[in-house]
Design an enzyme around this catalytic site. Sequence first.
Site, PDB file in Angstrom:
ATOM      1  N   ASN A  10       0.861  -1.180   0.000  1.00  0.00           N
ATOM      2  CA  ASN A  10       0.000   0.000   0.000  1.00  0.00           C
ATOM      3  C   ASN A  10       0.897   1.230   0.000  1.00  0.00           C
ATOM      4  O   ASN A  10       1.499   1.570   1.011  1.00  0.00           O
ATOM      5  CB  ASN A  10      -0.869  -0.051   1.276  1.00  0.00           C
ATOM      6  CG  ASN A  10      -1.815   1.114   1.381  1.00  0.00           C
ATOM      7  OD1 ASN A  10      -1.711   2.096   0.645  1.00  0.00           O
ATOM      8  ND2 ASN A  10      -2.751   1.012   2.312  1.00  0.00           N
ATOM      9  N   ARG A  91      -2.739  -1.968  -3.306  1.00  0.00           N
ATOM     10  CA  ARG A  91      -3.776  -0.942  -3.269  1.00  0.00           C
ATOM     11  C   ARG A  91      -3.526   0.013  -4.432  1.00  0.00           C
ATOM     12  O   ARG A  91      -2.449   0.582  -4.566  1.00  0.00           O
ATOM     13  CB  ARG A  91      -3.724  -0.173  -1.956  1.00  0.00           C
ATOM     14  CG  ARG A  91      -4.721   0.953  -1.937  1.00  0.00           C
ATOM     15  CD  ARG A  91      -4.617   1.755  -0.674  1.00  0.00           C
ATOM     16  NE  ARG A  91      -5.497   2.907  -0.749  1.00  0.00           N
ATOM     17  CZ  ARG A  91      -5.220   4.090  -0.218  1.00  0.00           C
ATOM     18  NH1 ARG A  91      -4.108   4.270   0.437  1.00  0.00           N
ATOM     19  NH2 ARG A  91      -6.066   5.074  -0.336  1.00  0.00           N
ATOM     20  N   HIS A 179     -11.109   6.292  -1.119  1.00  0.00           N
ATOM     21  CA  HIS A 179     -11.232   5.643   0.202  1.00  0.00           C
ATOM     22  C   HIS A 179     -12.126   4.417   0.128  1.00  0.00           C
ATOM     23  O   HIS A 179     -12.660   3.962   1.145  1.00  0.00           O
ATOM     24  CB  HIS A 179     -11.824   6.605   1.265  1.00  0.00           C
ATOM     25  CG  HIS A 179     -10.877   7.687   1.700  1.00  0.00           C
ATOM     26  ND1 HIS A 179     -11.307   8.944   2.025  1.00  0.00           N
ATOM     27  CD2 HIS A 179      -9.541   7.682   1.881  1.00  0.00           C
ATOM     28  CE1 HIS A 179     -10.266   9.691   2.378  1.00  0.00           C
ATOM     29  NE2 HIS A 179      -9.181   8.934   2.290  1.00  0.00           N
ATOM     30  N   GLY A 204      -9.528  11.437   7.737  1.00  0.00           N
ATOM     31  CA  GLY A 204      -8.101  11.349   8.025  1.00  0.00           C
ATOM     32  C   GLY A 204      -7.448  12.601   7.481  1.00  0.00           C
ATOM     33  O   GLY A 204      -8.086  13.655   7.411  1.00  0.00           O
ATOM     34  N   ASN A 205      -6.181  12.511   7.072  1.00  0.00           N
ATOM     35  CA  ASN A 205      -5.562  13.648   6.386  1.00  0.00           C
ATOM     36  C   ASN A 205      -6.351  14.008   5.145  1.00  0.00           C
ATOM     37  O   ASN A 205      -6.582  15.165   4.842  1.00  0.00           O
ATOM     38  CB  ASN A 205      -4.130  13.301   5.994  1.00  0.00           C
ATOM     39  CG  ASN A 205      -3.165  13.740   7.053  1.00  0.00           C
ATOM     40  OD1 ASN A 205      -3.305  14.819   7.614  1.00  0.00           O
ATOM     41  ND2 ASN A 205      -2.207  12.884   7.351  1.00  0.00           N
ATOM     42  N   ARG A 235      -6.326  19.986   1.312  1.00  0.00           N
ATOM     43  CA  ARG A 235      -7.070  20.092   0.046  1.00  0.00           C
ATOM     44  C   ARG A 235      -8.328  20.936   0.223  1.00  0.00           C
ATOM     45  O   ARG A 235      -8.959  20.895   1.279  1.00  0.00           O
ATOM     46  CB  ARG A 235      -7.467  18.705  -0.455  1.00  0.00           C
ATOM     47  CG  ARG A 235      -6.297  17.766  -0.588  1.00  0.00           C
ATOM     48  CD  ARG A 235      -6.763  16.388  -1.019  1.00  0.00           C
ATOM     49  NE  ARG A 235      -5.716  15.398  -0.788  1.00  0.00           N
ATOM     50  CZ  ARG A 235      -5.946  14.141  -0.443  1.00  0.00           C
ATOM     51  NH1 ARG A 235      -7.190  13.711  -0.297  1.00  0.00           N
ATOM     52  NH2 ARG A 235      -4.943  13.313  -0.244  1.00  0.00           N
ATOM     53  N   ASP A 284      -2.782  19.291  10.659  1.00  0.00           N
ATOM     54  CA  ASP A 284      -2.932  18.183  11.593  1.00  0.00           C
ATOM     55  C   ASP A 284      -3.929  18.558  12.693  1.00  0.00           C
ATOM     56  O   ASP A 284      -3.768  19.573  13.367  1.00  0.00           O
ATOM     57  CB  ASP A 284      -1.557  17.871  12.206  1.00  0.00           C
ATOM     58  CG  ASP A 284      -1.576  16.552  12.953  1.00  0.00           C
ATOM     59  OD1 ASP A 284      -2.226  16.488  14.015  1.00  0.00           O
ATOM     60  OD2 ASP A 284      -0.941  15.607  12.470  1.00  0.00           O
ATOM     61  N   GLU A 384      -8.277  -1.917   6.008  1.00  0.00           N
ATOM     62  CA  GLU A 384      -8.069  -1.905   4.563  1.00  0.00           C
ATOM     63  C   GLU A 384      -7.235  -3.088   4.084  1.00  0.00           C
ATOM     64  O   GLU A 384      -7.550  -3.703   3.056  1.00  0.00           O
ATOM     65  CB  GLU A 384      -7.417  -0.580   4.153  1.00  0.00           C
ATOM     66  CG  GLU A 384      -8.399   0.573   4.251  1.00  0.00           C
ATOM     67  CD  GLU A 384      -7.732   1.924   4.337  1.00  0.00           C
ATOM     68  OE1 GLU A 384      -6.986   2.153   5.311  1.00  0.00           O
ATOM     69  OE2 GLU A 384      -7.963   2.758   3.458  1.00  0.00           O
TER      70      GLU A 384
HETATM   71  P1  ADP Z   1      -4.161   9.454   6.445  1.00  0.00           P
HETATM   72  O1  ADP Z   1      -5.266  10.035   5.617  1.00  0.00           O
HETATM   73  O2  ADP Z   1      -2.824  10.043   6.136  1.00  0.00           O
HETATM   74  O3  ADP Z   1      -4.183   7.945   6.536  1.00  0.00           O
HETATM   75  P2  ADP Z   1      -4.980   9.342   9.231  1.00  0.00           P
HETATM   76  O4  ADP Z   1      -6.196   8.519   9.020  1.00  0.00           O
HETATM   77  O5  ADP Z   1      -3.834   8.741   9.956  1.00  0.00           O
HETATM   78  O6  ADP Z   1      -4.463  10.027   7.907  1.00  0.00           O
HETATM   79  O7  ADP Z   1      -5.464  10.653  10.043  1.00  0.00           O
HETATM   80  C1  ADP Z   1      -4.593  11.705  10.337  1.00  0.00           C
HETATM   81  C2  ADP Z   1      -5.383  12.762  11.103  1.00  0.00           C
HETATM   82  O8  ADP Z   1      -5.871  12.166  12.323  1.00  0.00           O
HETATM   83  C3  ADP Z   1      -4.541  13.971  11.500  1.00  0.00           C
HETATM   84  O9  ADP Z   1      -5.278  15.170  11.306  1.00  0.00           O
HETATM   85  C4  ADP Z   1      -4.324  13.738  12.976  1.00  0.00           C
HETATM   86  O10 ADP Z   1      -4.177  14.940  13.699  1.00  0.00           O
HETATM   87  C5  ADP Z   1      -5.625  13.060  13.378  1.00  0.00           C
HETATM   88  N1  ADP Z   1      -5.451  12.371  14.661  1.00  0.00           N
HETATM   89  C6  ADP Z   1      -4.721  11.268  14.922  1.00  0.00           C
HETATM   90  N2  ADP Z   1      -4.736  10.988  16.255  1.00  0.00           N
HETATM   91  C7  ADP Z   1      -5.491  11.952  16.844  1.00  0.00           C
HETATM   92  C8  ADP Z   1      -5.894  12.238  18.171  1.00  0.00           C
HETATM   93  N3  ADP Z   1      -5.505  11.477  19.170  1.00  0.00           N
HETATM   94  N4  ADP Z   1      -6.696  13.303  18.387  1.00  0.00           N
HETATM   95  C9  ADP Z   1      -7.077  14.101  17.356  1.00  0.00           C
HETATM   96  N5  ADP Z   1      -6.737  13.898  16.081  1.00  0.00           N
HETATM   97  C10 ADP Z   1      -5.952  12.845  15.803  1.00  0.00           C
END
Ligand code: ADP
Length: 403
Positions: A10, A91, A179, A204-205, A235, A284, A384
């Site tokens: 992935n 993936r 996704h 997520g991000n 984005r 973040d 996933e």
């Molecule tokens: P990706 O899309 O890169 O896979 P993730 O699913 O890992 O991303 O999500 C990343 C996001 O999740 C970031 O904005 C991060 O701040 C948020 N995040 C991760 N852990 C926490 C937490 N404990 N509290 C708040 N937000 C979190």
Amino acid sequence: MPPLPVLVLNSGSSSIKFSAYEAGAGERKKLFEGAVDGIGTDLGKFWIKDADSRKLLDQTPALPNRAVAFKLVAGALHSGDFPSPAAIGHRVVCGGPTVSENQRITPALIDEIESYSALAPLHTPIAVYIMRQALSLFPGVPNFAILDTYFHRTMPGVVTVMPIPAEYAGMGVRRYGYHGISYESIVYQLQPEVPERLIVAHLGNGASISAIRGGRCLDTSMGLTPSGGLISGTRTGDIDPGVLLFILHKIAETTTNATEAADALETVVSKQSGLLGVSGQSNDMRDLREAIAAGNAKARLAVDKFTWTIAKWIGAFVAELGGLDMLVFTGGIGENDIASRAEICAGLGALGIELDRERNNVRGAATISAEGSRATVRVIPPAEDLMIVNHVVRLLGGQSDQA
Ligand code: ADP
């Protein structure tokens, strides 16, 4: 089918993640997982953990490019310390208009996927590179492309068509949705009682949300590219096209090179906008919550825009589904950011969505809706890799790939 080691690859724009499962007809046993992360930096991370999360390898190599990164992964997988894969699932974020089914990878299929790289420029080039490398590194081992767009193939034409001149539709411009493997994995985890009217928010991000009826995708927020739909880390999400034209005209004041201008616009849309753009601080959520706690108004506005947009999409999807049985939060923010879930749901009581404050005070899988809430609200982490293994097993067995 006897249990076989299935490897999952992935790749993202700056990482290659991998995992292996022993998989038979009804059996899935995780063997190990790992990642090389920080491609393009001097201080990357390379780690492998066993099924009990014990570190088997932990290094901080320089990762100047993806070739170096993949060499590390290949070296570890060929070291004899890990079982050789009997099949590999990749993936693939976007197969374009012609590759819509999960299938065995051939050199011709890779060329076809590569020809639509422009639809997912952050993801497809590295996935294509890794598919080619894996074919030559593991000769004779069947490799399969498992698509993020596959789950969305059931969306009706009214959802997928873009309101632009038809000639562009002929070039593959339409709503694909992304996704998808995460969404499928949520539906899979809900089996055998998949709610008829389901909304899943993958936050997520990158962030997106899907309306799912009877386990099949009806609508999703991302469009031609993962930059469409919800505002996310960097984005824009959906935006007035006039904004793009305004920015393009501004860029054109400093360059007459059209490709340069398009690249600059792409950077604004997918790397400098979203939570980062509005807050001027970070993409973040953890940083933004800290900034909000310290009274930062821009961070507050960015997160409000994020949660407000998601609430709006939920409203639209409830209308489209004709009601709602279950709302699921997933992805890093969906699983961990208690405040985002509370803020998104705060105004949705009229739609039958009510959180229980105490139950919502949780990270990871849980039911968080209040006792009297018409719709159940749950947090479910995505699975996933497991989903990719499921597809590979079905395809290996010669069965049609209906999840
Ligand atoms: P990706 O899309 O890169 O896979 P993730 O699913 O890992 O991303 O999500 C990343 C996001 O999740 C970031 O904005 C991060 O701040 C948020 N995040 C991760 N852990 C926490 C937490 N404990 N509290 C708040 N937000 C979190």
